[in-house]
Design an enzyme around this catalytic site. Structure first.
Site, PDB file in Angstrom:
ATOM      1  N   ARG A 174       4.735 -28.795  14.605  1.00  0.00           N
ATOM      2  CA  ARG A 174       3.854 -28.128  15.578  1.00  0.00           C
ATOM      3  C   ARG A 174       3.377 -29.047  16.694  1.00  0.00           C
ATOM      4  NH1 ARG A 174      -1.597 -27.350  12.024  1.00  0.00           N
ATOM      5  NH2 ARG A 174      -0.161 -26.327  10.619  1.00  0.00           N
ATOM      6  N   HIS A 178      -2.590 -35.534  18.881  1.00  0.00           N
ATOM      7  CA  HIS A 178      -3.266 -34.572  19.766  1.00  0.00           C
ATOM      8  C   HIS A 178      -2.756 -34.612  21.203  1.00  0.00           C
ATOM      9  CE1 HIS A 178      -5.777 -32.789  16.818  1.00  0.00           C
ATOM     10  NE2 HIS A 178      -6.004 -33.982  16.315  1.00  0.00           N
ATOM     11  N   HIS A 212       2.054 -37.793  12.756  1.00  0.00           N
ATOM     12  CA  HIS A 212       2.323 -36.919  11.617  1.00  0.00           C
ATOM     13  C   HIS A 212       3.476 -35.991  11.994  1.00  0.00           C
ATOM     14  CE1 HIS A 212       0.455 -33.901   8.483  1.00  0.00           C
ATOM     15  NE2 HIS A 212       1.736 -34.142   8.262  1.00  0.00           N
ATOM     16  N   ARG A 222       5.040 -33.119  11.064  1.00  0.00           N
ATOM     17  CA  ARG A 222       4.800 -32.001  10.143  1.00  0.00           C
ATOM     18  C   ARG A 222       6.076 -31.211   9.910  1.00  0.00           C
ATOM     19  NH1 ARG A 222      -1.048 -30.860   9.745  1.00  0.00           N
ATOM     20  NH2 ARG A 222      -0.405 -29.124   8.443  1.00  0.00           N
TER      21      ARG A 222
HETATM   22  N1  PXP Z   1      -5.727 -40.013   8.575  1.00  0.00           N
HETATM   23  C1  PXP Z   1      -4.984 -38.973   8.115  1.00  0.00           C
HETATM   24  C2  PXP Z   1      -4.211 -39.172   6.858  1.00  0.00           C
HETATM   25  C3  PXP Z   1      -4.921 -37.755   8.807  1.00  0.00           C
HETATM   26  O1  PXP Z   1      -4.191 -36.728   8.337  1.00  0.00           O
HETATM   27  C4  PXP Z   1      -5.615 -37.638  10.030  1.00  0.00           C
HETATM   28  C5  PXP Z   1      -5.494 -36.374  10.829  1.00  0.00           C
HETATM   29  O2  PXP Z   1      -4.213 -36.258  11.328  1.00  0.00           O
HETATM   30  C6  PXP Z   1      -6.358 -38.745  10.481  1.00  0.00           C
HETATM   31  C7  PXP Z   1      -6.413 -39.908   9.721  1.00  0.00           C
HETATM   32  C8  PXP Z   1      -7.113 -38.719  11.761  1.00  0.00           C
HETATM   33  O3  PXP Z   1      -8.098 -37.724  11.709  1.00  0.00           O
HETATM   34  P1  PXP Z   1      -8.871 -37.358  13.025  1.00  0.00           P
HETATM   35  O4  PXP Z   1      -7.882 -36.762  13.966  1.00  0.00           O
HETATM   36  O5  PXP Z   1      -9.905 -36.373  12.564  1.00  0.00           O
HETATM   37  O6  PXP Z   1      -9.472 -38.627  13.568  1.00  0.00           O
END
Ligand code: PXP
Length: 237
Positions: A49, A9, A43, A45
């Site tokens: 993004r 994020h 991640h 992707r």
């Molecule tokens: N674990 C996995 C496999 C995820 O895809 C995500 C989201 O990217 C998270 C944990 C973390 O989720 P959140 O951002 O809702 O805390």
């Protein structure tokens, strides 16, 4: 219980302005490391993004704690992972249109692609986890495929609107975590965990690790990242 911090994020915020390096997910990863995180999660992707290849390379190069790369089974991404060599790869389902990972990876439906990816990742010395819904069939399948770690999707528990459904979703996670633990798997959990709901999940003794992103990065707007991480750590402890 271990805590993995997802820094995607921070990259999302950077991409809102499409500028090169601010705010920096790399700086966030180092801050997480300094503030007591056990691992950093990113991640990469298929559509890039938020996290870019350059972020992944820089973070891998400098991070001293474990790097967990969330990724699809797309062969292009698997090849990148084999070169990047994160400590762990967590296989997630990926759909272009989704806002975030919506459901668990289906080990039955995607078995062929998964087995190919597993082979390549293991050959590169990368430990593999799969992000799955809390279902006994998926957990047993992970064991059958000799996968040694799973991550349970906590999204339905976190989004439950009524007390009854919250209890039901909690029981599903509890039973899944116990089964996975009894089978000797490393058990992580995550998605949607925040400062209000984390205690309940952190209380499950069969879970070894929580991976949290959105709530911590959001809270860092108000508290700063180190304090947001420490506040989450206190709740988990
Ligand atoms: N674990 C996995 C496999 C995820 O895809 C995500 C989201 O990217 C998270 C944990 C973390 O989720 P959140 O951002 O809702 O805390």
């Amino acid at each position: 219980m271990k805590l993995g911090i997802n820094v995607d994020h921070v990259a999302t915020l950077r991409e809102a302005r499409k500028i090169v390096d601010y705010p920096s997910p790399f700086k966030a990863a180092l801050t997480a490391q300094k503030s007591g995180a056990d691992s950093v999660v990113i991640h990469l992707r298929e559509d890039r993004r938020h996290i870019k290849d350059t972020d992944a390379i820089l973070i891998k190069k400098k991070l001293k704690i474990s790097l967990n790369l969330e990724m699809s089974v797309n062969p292009e991404i698997v090849d990148i992972a084999t070169r990047l060599k994160p400590d762990k790869a967590t296989i997630v389902p990926e759909r272009r249109q989704e806002i975030t990972t919506e459901g668990g990876f289906d080990l039955f439906k995607e078995e062929k692609k998964l087995v190919k990816a597993l082979k390549k990742l293991r050959k590169s010395g990368i430990s593999v986890s799969v992000f799955i819904d809390p279902l006994s069939s998926q957990i047993k399948k992970a064991k059958d495929l000799s996968i040694d770690a799973i991550e349970l999707h906590t999204g339905k528990f976190c989004e439950a609107k009524t007390e009854k459904s919250r209890k039901y979703q909690f029981q599903r996670i509890y039973r899944a975590a116990k089964l996975a633990h009894d089978l000797g798997l490393f058990v992580a959990a995550g998605h949607g965990l925040n400062y209000k709901n984390v205690k309940k999940i952190a209380g499950i003794k069969y879970i070894n690790e929580l991976n949290i992103g959105h709530s911590i990065i959001s809270e860092s707007v108000f508290l700063g990242l180190p304090e947001a991480i420490k506040a989450m750590r206190r709740l988990i402890n």
